[in-house]
Design a protein around this motif. Structure first.
Motif, PDB file in Angstrom:
ATOM      1  N   GLY A  81      42.956  36.062  50.427  1.00 36.29           N
ATOM      2  CA  GLY A  81      44.051  36.227  49.482  1.00 36.29           C
ATOM      3  C   GLY A  81      43.676  36.876  48.160  1.00 36.29           C
ATOM      4  N   ALA A  82      42.670  37.738  48.163  1.00 41.65           N
ATOM      5  CA  ALA A  82      42.363  38.447  46.926  1.00 41.65           C
ATOM      6  C   ALA A  82      43.556  39.325  46.558  1.00 41.65           C
ATOM      7  N   VAL A  83      43.803  39.460  45.265  1.00 40.10           N
ATOM      8  CA  VAL A  83      45.013  40.145  44.795  1.00 40.10           C
ATOM      9  C   VAL A  83      45.114  41.557  45.354  1.00 40.10           C
ATOM     10  N   ASP A  86      44.984  44.254  49.887  1.00 39.39           N
ATOM     11  CA  ASP A  86      45.816  45.265  50.546  1.00 39.39           C
ATOM     12  C   ASP A  86      46.403  46.166  49.464  1.00 39.39           C
ATOM     13  N   ARG A  90      50.851  43.318  47.605  1.00 41.40           N
ATOM     14  CA  ARG A  90      50.188  42.021  47.662  1.00 41.40           C
ATOM     15  C   ARG A  90      50.505  41.332  48.977  1.00 41.40           C
ATOM     16  N   ILE A  92      48.741  38.293  51.659  1.00 43.31           N
ATOM     17  CA  ILE A  92      47.636  37.433  52.063  1.00 43.31           C
ATOM     18  C   ILE A  92      47.572  37.462  53.573  1.00 43.31           C
TER      19      ILE A  92
END
Lengths: 233, 233
Positions: A81-83, A86, A90, A92
DNA sequence: GCAAAAGTGTTTCCGGTACACCCATGT
DNA sequence: ACATGGGTGTACCGGAAACACTTTTGC
């Protein structure tokens, strides 16, 4: 339906890491993307979570779409879930990994998704954080396989003990002693001899075994030190 | 910003399972909800993921809000995503668990959230699927603690070996042999004797140790069979 | 007969466990 | 002196690892 007064609804994706074994090497089922974003690059098979779908069901759906395989080992790995993981939006990603019998695959399904089995050593660079996902899945696989009897998930219906040994050697990239391996596996009572011989082998044909399904259920949940000698760094 | 042409953006929550140890018992930090939904019932501490926030940061934020604690053991457990797990609105929850030194807590922060430390044996029924989350976290904790040296995370700065033993006995609800425990722990070289004595003890005052931070880093990643005798069912 | 792979047996060694004994402290 | 709890040493046992030997098959 009542809603939370919270604005931040976020796109939830799933990605599947699919491990297979071809008798020699541990392989990954990867797709060469013929769609955006990152068309032409390699990635894991993924998809989005639907509103009316459990997480696990979604993972199964994605796995089935690609391979036609239904009943197989599937376990949630981790959620990434890093900002900025993608670049499009955003998102996750809940990642699952699967262990499949490479012979059960539906070749048409695979072809239509532009997918191929690729040996771990030949793994191309993947998009986004998919490289990290694979790394972590491999780590988990090594971890699990040393403590639980999941190596069988990569085998066909019937197999010989030396074939099984190759799976473990592929997982740990390490040679194992044939004699100790055989004794350890047989002592678990997990295998049932079929009496048949391996016709594929060129020299002495080994006995074909099949899994003792009942025993296997116990071993999946129970902790068992399968390979204490292997360091799980 | 470009967006995926996908409609199903979903609410992403985080829940934290916070373990602590008071010298006798393994405890959970739970909150008695003075807000909706399920006001008046017990639950884990949670919150929603913000648009510009990494998953791990969000978990740290939630943990800090409740306890004032920052640097502590925090690990992603699993993501829960059954369709109806939250009756208000479809929400998936990424669950983390933390091991904290119970003495580091900020009592004001805890009070303002209506939280309390509750022994595992006195755990009340929790809302939604929070009971399952706790169960799974405990399982993971037992798993991890048997293979890695994470028991220390629940200890204060300085502690005696018998105190550490109580942590493991609490985790596994099992008595351990004092002499073997001591020898095993000392053999890891993870502890450094401070020379000081435990003033709290009534009878013979045990030596206070502190963690060998350098060694500890190795042990966190390395696999170590800490307690092979404990069944990790 | 020979090479290659499969199957079985034996010994050694280390680490975990169980146990006995001694030491320090406060009453 | 004695009760309580901390610290150290030792003997045994089981399972893992390292070894040798035999058997089957195809050429």
């Amino acid at each position: 339906m009542i809603h939370y007064t919270h604005p931040n609804r976020i796109l939830v994706a799933l990605d599947c890491i699919i491990f297979g074994f071809d008798g020699e090497e541990l392989k990954l089922l990867l797709i060469k993307r013929n769609f955006e974003p990152e068309r032409g690059k390699w990635s894991l098979m993924g998809g989005f979570l639907k509103e009316d779908e459990d997480l696990e069901s979604a993972a199964q759906r994605i796995l089935f779409d690609l391979t036609g395989i239904t009943n197989t080992y599937l376990e949630q790995l981790q959620t990434f879930g890093a900002v900025n993981r993608d670049p499009v939006e955003r998102t996750i990603s809940v990642v699952y990994y699967a262990l499949v019998n490479i012979q059960d695959q539906d070749l048409n399904a695979i072809r239509s998704h532009n997918a191929s089995w690729i040996g771990l050593n030949e793994k191309p660079n993947l998009i986004f954080d998919h490289n990290t996902m694979v790394e972590q899945a491999l780590h988990r696989l090594r971890y699990k396989a040393a403590l639980h009897a999941i190596g069988f998930e990569l085998m066909p219906e019937k197999f010989t003990i030396p074939q099984l040994q190759k799976v473990y050697e592929a997982i740990y990239t390490k040679q194992l002693d044939r004699r100790n391996f055989s004794r350890k596996i047989l002592s678990t009572d997990l295998l049932i001899g079929t009496g048949e011989k391996d016709t594929a082998s060129v020299t002495k044909k080994g006995q074909l075994y099949r899994l003792n399904a009942e025993k296997y259920q116990q071993y999946l949940t129970d902790y068992v030190s399968f390979f204490p000698e292997l360091t799980l760094a």
